[in-house]
Scaffold this active site. Structure first.
Site, PDB file in Angstrom:
ATOM      1  NE  ARG A   1      21.081  24.277  -8.768  1.00 50.07           N
ATOM      2  CZ  ARG A   1      21.952  23.290  -8.800  1.00 50.07           C
ATOM      3  NH1 ARG A   1      21.530  22.041  -8.756  1.00 50.07           N
ATOM      4  NH2 ARG A   1      23.237  23.521  -8.859  1.00 50.07           N
TER       5      ARG A   1
ATOM      6  N   GLY B   1      43.904  40.265  33.087  1.00 49.76           N
ATOM      7  CA  GLY B   1      42.667  40.958  32.707  1.00 49.76           C
ATOM      8  C   GLY B   1      41.668  40.978  33.845  1.00 49.76           C
ATOM      9  CG  LEU B   2      42.726  41.634  37.478  1.00 44.48           C
ATOM     10  CD1 LEU B   2      43.677  42.290  38.475  1.00 44.48           C
ATOM     11  CD2 LEU B   2      42.122  40.361  38.083  1.00 44.48           C
TER      12      LEU B   2
ATOM     13  CB  VAL C   1      32.943  42.499  34.163  1.00 41.61           C
ATOM     14  CG1 VAL C   1      31.767  41.759  34.754  1.00 41.61           C
ATOM     15  CG2 VAL C   1      32.672  43.983  34.107  1.00 41.61           C
TER      16      VAL C   1
ATOM     17  CG  ASN D   1      32.229  35.394  24.464  1.00 39.81           C
ATOM     18  OD1 ASN D   1      32.268  34.204  24.795  1.00 39.81           O
ATOM     19  ND2 ASN D   1      31.300  36.226  24.879  1.00 39.81           N
TER      20      ASN D   1
ATOM     21  CD  GLU E   1      23.240  33.817  25.801  1.00 40.64           C
ATOM     22  OE1 GLU E   1      24.083  33.025  26.259  1.00 40.64           O
ATOM     23  OE2 GLU E   1      23.439  35.047  25.729  1.00 40.64           O
TER      24      GLU E   1
ATOM     25  CB  SER F   1      28.485  30.258  29.356  1.00 45.04           C
ATOM     26  OG  SER F   1      27.192  30.843  29.400  1.00 45.04           O
ATOM     27  N   GLY F   2      28.018  32.302  31.692  1.00 46.45           N
ATOM     28  CA  GLY F   2      27.349  32.519  32.973  1.00 46.45           C
ATOM     29  C   GLY F   2      27.420  33.966  33.401  1.00 46.45           C
TER      30      GLY F   2
ATOM     31  CG  HIS G   1      26.240  28.535  25.480  1.00 45.38           C
ATOM     32  ND1 HIS G   1      26.196  29.907  25.660  1.00 45.38           N
ATOM     33  CD2 HIS G   1      25.662  28.004  26.583  1.00 45.38           C
ATOM     34  CE1 HIS G   1      25.624  30.181  26.817  1.00 45.38           C
ATOM     35  NE2 HIS G   1      25.291  29.045  27.397  1.00 45.38           N
ATOM     36  CG  ASN G   2      27.465  32.919  23.412  1.00 50.58           C
ATOM     37  OD1 ASN G   2      27.472  32.084  24.313  1.00 50.58           O
ATOM     38  ND2 ASN G   2      28.152  34.031  23.486  1.00 50.58           N
TER      39      ASN G   2
ATOM     40  CE  LYS H   1      29.917  31.556  26.200  1.00 48.61           C
ATOM     41  NZ  LYS H   1      30.345  32.875  26.133  1.00 48.61           N
TER      42      LYS H   1
ATOM     43  N   GLY I   1      37.181  38.702  34.355  1.00 48.81           N
ATOM     44  CA  GLY I   1      38.460  38.258  34.909  1.00 48.81           C
ATOM     45  C   GLY I   1      38.505  38.392  36.422  1.00 48.81           C
TER      46      GLY I   1
HETATM   47  P1  NDP Z   1      35.770  44.277  30.529  1.00 49.82           P
HETATM   48  O1  NDP Z   1      35.509  45.370  29.571  1.00 49.82           O
HETATM   49  O2  NDP Z   1      35.131  44.331  31.869  1.00 49.82           O
HETATM   50  O3  NDP Z   1      37.351  44.171  30.774  1.00 49.82           O
HETATM   51  C1  NDP Z   1      38.236  44.217  29.715  1.00 49.82           C
HETATM   52  C2  NDP Z   1      39.619  43.791  30.193  1.00 49.82           C
HETATM   53  O4  NDP Z   1      40.436  43.686  29.024  1.00 49.82           O
HETATM   54  C3  NDP Z   1      40.291  44.786  31.128  1.00 49.82           C
HETATM   55  O5  NDP Z   1      41.030  44.074  32.095  1.00 49.82           O
HETATM   56  C4  NDP Z   1      41.218  45.543  30.166  1.00 49.82           C
HETATM   57  O6  NDP Z   1      42.357  46.074  30.797  1.00 49.82           O
HETATM   58  C5  NDP Z   1      41.625  44.417  29.254  1.00 49.82           C
HETATM   59  N1  NDP Z   1      42.134  44.870  27.967  1.00 49.82           N
HETATM   60  C6  NDP Z   1      41.458  45.518  26.991  1.00 49.82           C
HETATM   61  N2  NDP Z   1      42.276  45.738  25.940  1.00 49.82           N
HETATM   62  C7  NDP Z   1      43.477  45.214  26.265  1.00 49.82           C
HETATM   63  C8  NDP Z   1      44.729  45.115  25.597  1.00 49.82           C
HETATM   64  N3  NDP Z   1      44.886  45.601  24.358  1.00 49.82           N
HETATM   65  N4  NDP Z   1      45.749  44.498  26.230  1.00 49.82           N
HETATM   66  C9  NDP Z   1      45.592  44.000  27.463  1.00 49.82           C
HETATM   67  N5  NDP Z   1      44.439  44.067  28.162  1.00 49.82           N
HETATM   68  C10 NDP Z   1      43.396  44.664  27.556  1.00 49.82           C
HETATM   69  O7  NDP Z   1      35.433  42.925  29.754  1.00 49.82           O
HETATM   70  P2  NDP Z   1      34.704  41.576  30.276  1.00 49.82           P
HETATM   71  O8  NDP Z   1      35.372  41.107  31.527  1.00 49.82           O
HETATM   72  O9  NDP Z   1      33.230  41.745  30.266  1.00 49.82           O
HETATM   73  O10 NDP Z   1      35.024  40.580  29.060  1.00 49.82           O
HETATM   74  C11 NDP Z   1      36.275  39.923  28.908  1.00 49.82           C
HETATM   75  C12 NDP Z   1      36.085  38.805  27.906  1.00 49.82           C
HETATM   76  O11 NDP Z   1      35.128  37.870  28.420  1.00 49.82           O
HETATM   77  C13 NDP Z   1      35.558  39.237  26.548  1.00 49.82           C
HETATM   78  O12 NDP Z   1      36.120  38.430  25.554  1.00 49.82           O
HETATM   79  C14 NDP Z   1      34.078  38.943  26.657  1.00 49.82           C
HETATM   80  O13 NDP Z   1      33.479  38.764  25.382  1.00 49.82           O
HETATM   81  C15 NDP Z   1      34.113  37.648  27.455  1.00 49.82           C
HETATM   82  N6  NDP Z   1      32.876  37.291  28.157  1.00 49.82           N
HETATM   83  C16 NDP Z   1      32.138  38.248  28.784  1.00 49.82           C
HETATM   84  C17 NDP Z   1      30.979  37.897  29.439  1.00 49.82           C
HETATM   85  C18 NDP Z   1      30.169  38.923  30.170  1.00 49.82           C
HETATM   86  O14 NDP Z   1      29.038  38.576  30.590  1.00 49.82           O
HETATM   87  N7  NDP Z   1      30.672  40.132  30.373  1.00 49.82           N
HETATM   88  C19 NDP Z   1      30.489  36.490  29.480  1.00 49.82           C
HETATM   89  C20 NDP Z   1      31.397  35.553  28.873  1.00 49.82           C
HETATM   90  C21 NDP Z   1      32.526  35.965  28.212  1.00 49.82           C
HETATM   91  P3  NDP Z   1      42.413  47.620  31.313  1.00 49.82           P
HETATM   92  O15 NDP Z   1      41.866  47.589  32.721  1.00 49.82           O
HETATM   93  O16 NDP Z   1      43.837  47.972  31.254  1.00 49.82           O
HETATM   94  O17 NDP Z   1      41.554  48.422  30.378  1.00 49.82           O
END
Ligand code: NDP
Length: 476
Positions: free
Chosen positions: A449, A10-11, A13, A104, A191, A130-131, A187-188, A184, A15
């Site tokens: 009651r 999961g790359l 934001v 999350n 927040e 978190s962060g 924490h939220n 977590k 990842g």
């Molecule tokens: P993004 O929307 O930036 O990225 C989503 C990722 O999930 C992409 O790599 C996407 O792949 C992948 N994805 C979506 N659906 C599927 C699926 N069905 N199978 C496989 N891969 C999938 O999300 P974030 O990085 O912001 O968030 C990721 C997690 O982190 C969430 O649970 C979020 O709640 C949590 N989080 C986010 C924070 C934040 O500040 N943003 C803070 C703390 C936790 P593809 O490129 O193929 O679409």
């Protein structure tokens, strides 16, 4: 090529930033993303860190690239996508491998996923991170739940990437199965309450004292040098000073007053309610976000009802009132944290986690959104009194409540008389006033009651009479 120490799927934001942080701290990492193009882009953008990154285009290649037993972080959209990704991954894994959901997740999903893998030889970690983006890249606060053995496998990598507070890493193993994701979630929830109370104070300054965004920013800037010093106060000051590039006005004045929410605040409130532990600050904050989202309904109501017909806020000594606002915010914050920690203590008993309260406060001191010097005081209070029934009865916090609750009372009263909504601050005052009162008013509720439903009651003198002499009013 040497095998990777850890894998990440999961790359997006979070990842991508977490992967770069892992690579930067000298850990070789294998990465995979559902959309292959994103993996290629990521490896290219990794620059000098690309030596530490193994970009993989198939799950098979990805799994083979990681040293067994394989820890694999899944950092994707929460919910069903995690189950789908786990199902795709599972056939390629071997005994001892660890799937780590770092999104999350609702901790109840984490418990289910943990149990589902129990007899498979594989294991599961639910990891709260978190962060935001910045934390993921340079040091988040990390809350881990899973078996102790699986924690040992990932401890070194996670310790290397976590935020540091006075050299102490903001990561800890908090207990089995859902412990990390539960913490977590709370924490939220805290927040949410913290942000709502800041918004209420902002409202008093903007609508009560008619101050400009810049002036309010200066007030928050001053407070950030005192006992309220925290990331949220710091960014509040910053956003208040930013101008809108289109109109030149303060950007906050151009932002629609509709707050979003993804669910963790609501989950905190639901779990607190389920366990019967008051978390009124979090509940008020979740409700306030919901009311904020009803923009059109609120505008229509304002036309029907008008704003409250009250005299404008009368402040004769502005410096004293600002000091009251600062202390009221601190008091409200104490209430929200006390409730959050009480909810965690309840869950710890309910789910058999043995959550370490001083450690939780310790790993929130840096990296996460609610980081503040205040958490250092909570760490110290829980270290000195680990069995305290509530944060507000520890000696340090009892002193703080006594010192600040007068200001909270004056601010809530002034806001009520001035027609300004302060639901979270008012909830903190109600909480303190109810919690500290040995003789409350539930005797009348018990009488009612018993009157309408024969529910019975206990007597103050301990005598053995369980129903009142209500006559013909007694129902079944
Ligand atoms: P993004 O929307 O930036 O990225 C989503 C990722 O999930 C992409 O790599 C996407 O792949 C992948 N994805 C979506 N659906 C599927 C699926 N069905 N199978 C496989 N891969 C999938 O999300 P974030 O990085 O912001 O968030 C990721 C997690 O982190 C969430 O649970 C979020 O709640 C949590 N989080 C986010 C924070 C934040 O500040 N943003 C803070 C703390 C936790 P593809 O490129 O193929 O679409």
């Amino acid at each position: 090529m040497a095998q990777a120490e850890i894998g990440l799927i999961g790359l997006g934001v979070m990842g991508a930033n977490l992967a770069l942080n892992i690579a930067e701290k000298g850990n070789k990492i294998a990465v995979f993303n559902r959309t292959v193009e994103r993996t290629r882009e990521f490896v290219q953008e990794a620059g000098a860190l690309s030596d530490q990154v193994i970009g993989c285009e198939t799950i098979e290649e990805f799994v083979a690239a990681i040293r067994p037993p394989r820890p694999i972080i899944i950092m994707i959209k929460a919910g069903d996508p995690v189950d789908q990704q786990m199902a795709l991954l599972k056939p390629y894994l071997s005994a001892g491998d660890i799937m780590i959901d770092a999104g999350n997740a609702n901790f109840r999903d984490t418990m289910r996923r943990f149990d589902a893998l129990k007899d498979s030889g594989l294991t599961f970690i639910g990891m709260g991170v978190s962060g935001g983006e910045e934390g993921a890249r340079h040091g988040p606060s990390i809350m881990v739940g899973g078996t102790e053995e699986s924690w040992k496998r990932v401890e070194k990598v996670l310790t290397s990437i976590a935020a540091k507070y006075n050299d102490e890493p903001c990561v800890a193993w908090l207990g089995e199965n859902g412990a990390g994701h539960f913490v977590k979630t709370i924490h939220n929830g805290i927040e949410y309450a913290d942000m709502q109370m800041i918004a209420e104070i902002y409202g008093i300054l903007r609508d009560g004292l008619k101050m400009s965004a810049d002036e309010i920013g200066q007030v928050f800037g001053t407070w950030n040098k005192g006992r309220l010093e925290s990331y949220l106060i710091e960014i509040t000051e910053k956003v208040l000073h930013v101008a809108d590039p289109i109109t030149g006005k303060p950007i906050v004045d151009m932002i629609l007053d509709k707050a979003g929410q993804k669910g963790t605040g609501k989950w905190s409130a639901i779990e607190a309610q389920t366990m019967g532990i008051p978390a009124t600050g979090i509940e008020a904050a979740v409700a306030a976000r919901s009311i904020s989202s009803m923009k059109e309904e609120r505008e229509a109501a304002e036309k029907v009802l008008g704003l409250p017909a009250v005299a404008p806020l009368a402040v004769t000594d502005k410096a004293a009132f600002l000091k009251d606002l600062e202390d009221a915010l601190l008091a409200g914050k104490i209430g929200a944290y006390a409730q959050g920690f009480a909810v965690m203590a309840g869950a710890s008993k309910e789910f058999g986690w043995n959550l370490p309260m001083p450690t939780i406060a310790r790993i929130w001191r840096a990296g996460c959104i609610i980081r503040s010097q205040f958490l250092d005081e909570i760490t110290s209070a829980f270290t000195k009194a680990p069995d305290a029934a509530n944060l507000i009865v520890t000696p340090a916090f009892a002193g703080l409540v006594k010192e600040t609750d007068g200001a909270l009372r004056r601010v809530v009263s002034a806001a009520a008389l001035g027609g300004l909504p302060v639901p979270a601050l008012a909830s903190a005052l109600g909480y303190f006033d109810s919690y500290r009162r040995g003789r409350g008013t539930a005797n009348i509720i018990q009488a009612q009651r018993d009157f309408f439903g024969a529910h019975g009651f206990d007597r103050v003198d301990g005598a053995d009479s369980h129903h009142g002499p209500w006559g013909s009013g007694l129902g079944g």
